[in-house]
Write a protein that holds these residues in place. Structure first.
Motif, short mmCIF file in Angstrom:
data_model
loop_
_atom_site.label_atom_id
_atom_site.label_comp_id
_atom_site.label_asym_id
_atom_site.label_seq_id
_atom_site.Cartn_x
_atom_site.Cartn_y
_atom_site.Cartn_z
N ASN A 170 12.79 -0.47 -2.78
CA ASN A 170 13.12 -0.63 -1.35
C ASN A 170 12.88 0.65 -0.57
O ASN A 170 12.39 0.62 0.57
N LEU A 209 9.23 1.01 -0.01
CA LEU A 209 8.73 0.10 1.03
C LEU A 209 9.12 0.58 2.42
O LEU A 209 8.33 0.49 3.39
N ASN A 210 10.36 1.11 2.54
CA ASN A 210 10.78 1.65 3.85
C ASN A 210 9.88 2.81 4.28
O ASN A 210 9.48 2.91 5.44
N THR A 262 6.56 1.53 5.36
CA THR A 262 6.63 0.92 6.70
C THR A 262 6.61 1.97 7.80
O THR A 262 5.91 1.84 8.81
N LYS A 263 7.38 3.04 7.60
CA LYS A 263 7.39 4.14 8.58
C LYS A 263 6.00 4.76 8.70
O LYS A 263 5.54 5.11 9.79
N PHE A 286 3.17 3.28 8.07
CA PHE A 286 2.31 2.34 8.81
C PHE A 286 2.56 2.44 10.31
O PHE A 286 1.63 2.44 11.13
N ASN A 287 3.83 2.52 10.69
CA ASN A 287 4.17 2.62 12.12
C ASN A 287 3.57 3.87 12.75
O ASN A 287 3.08 3.85 13.89
N ASN A 338 -0.07 3.37 13.15
CA ASN A 338 -0.30 2.43 14.26
C ASN A 338 -0.13 3.13 15.61
O ASN A 338 -0.88 2.89 16.56
N HIS A 370 0.00 8.75 3.69
CA HIS A 370 0.17 7.34 3.33
C HIS A 370 -0.49 7.04 1.98
O HIS A 370 0.08 6.34 1.12
#
Length: 292
Positions: A10, A13-14, A17-18, A20-21, A24, A272
């Protein structure tokens, strides 16, 4: 605290996600050229942007007003220049007619030219710019003079056309038609013409001084207009500088620094990839791996 495989998964994954953000965010900056695409991205930049944009809109509006004033003044100046030429020709004709050697036919011919000059001056007094009569004060929808040559109601007491050109500052855009074409302006020309037609050469001399007075009125009005035009030029230069400054500040506040954004994106991409690599190593061990 006991760290389980699920907790590590987890957490990984967190972090992904950060990551990826972040990527982006940098991609949005590069695609739009803006530091933020919505106020929630950075409220401070958004609020400052609103303030700068308000300043720019205000400067652009005052510039638009100044351009309209410039148009009024340019047309008024051109009209007064034309009126001066007409009056000077009238003075030449009055001087010619006053020498006492002209025949009746010659005086009548001079009278015909005087009548034509009067019609020309009347058209100047009724000049329209952008469908507005510029020599009738704020009453721009009514011609200063009717077809019978008589002044319209309110012509003698017309109000100045004031246009705001900066906060709390107004500039008079028009020339008071009463000071130029008022009084006995056209009546004197009519009387001059009648004197010529009746060969009353003894009284023609008086019209030379009257025309001189009219020329002086036009010159004075033009001098006042010129002073206001010089001030308007200064205001326009200042407004233009304000627009450039506001746009420059807006650009620095909102526009993205491409070199920094590209560097940030490459850095984030490297991080990343490293996170994915580390995550793969964490996810890879399983019970089967230990039973081999």
């Amino acid at each position: 605290m006991r760290i389980t495989q699920g907790m590590m998964t987890n957490n990984m994954l967190n972090n992904l996600t950060k990551s990826f953000n972040s990527m982006n965010k940098y991609m949005d900056q590069l695609n739009t050229g803006m530091k933020i695409t919505k106020p929630s991205d950075d409220p401070f930049i958004a609020i400052k942007g609103l303030g700068y944009r308000s300043q720019l809109v205000q400067a652009e509006q005052y510039s638009s007003n100044a351009a309209e004033v410039h148009q009024w003044m340019d047309n008024s100046d051109g009209a007064l220049d034309h009126a001066t030429q007409g009056l000077q020709r009238l003075k030449e004709l009055a001087t010619l007619a006053s020498n006492g050697t002209n025949s009746k036919d010659e005086l009548e011919n001079i009278a015909k030219e005087v009548d034509q000059i009067k019609e020309d001056l009347m058209s100047i007094a009724n000049l329209k710019v952008n469908d507005k009569y510029i020599f009738n004060g704020t009453n721009t929808t009514v011609p200063p003079f009717g077809s019978d040559g008589q002044p319209s109601a309110g012509f003698a007491d017309q109000k100045p056309v004031k246009v705001p050109i900066s906060p709390g500052v107004e500039l008079t855009a028009n020339v008071n038609g009463q000071t130029v074409f008022g009084g006995d302006f056209f009546a004197n020309i009519d009387n001059f013409s009648q004197a010529l037609k009746s060969s009353d050469s003894a009284n023609i001399d008086q019209y030379i001084s009257k025309i001189d007075t009219n020329i002086e009125s036009v010159v004075n009005a033009r001098a006042d207009l010129g002073a206001r035009m010089n001030r308007l030029d200064l205001v326009e230069n200042r407004l233009s500088q304000q627009e450039l400054t506001a746009k420059d500040i807006m650009s620095k506040n909102e526009n993205v620094d491409y070199e920094k954004a590209i560097t940030d994106l490459l850095t984030q991409e490297t991080m990343h990839r490293a996170a994915l690599s580390a995550g793969a190593r964490i996810m890879q061990p399983s019970l089967v791996d230990f039973l081999r």
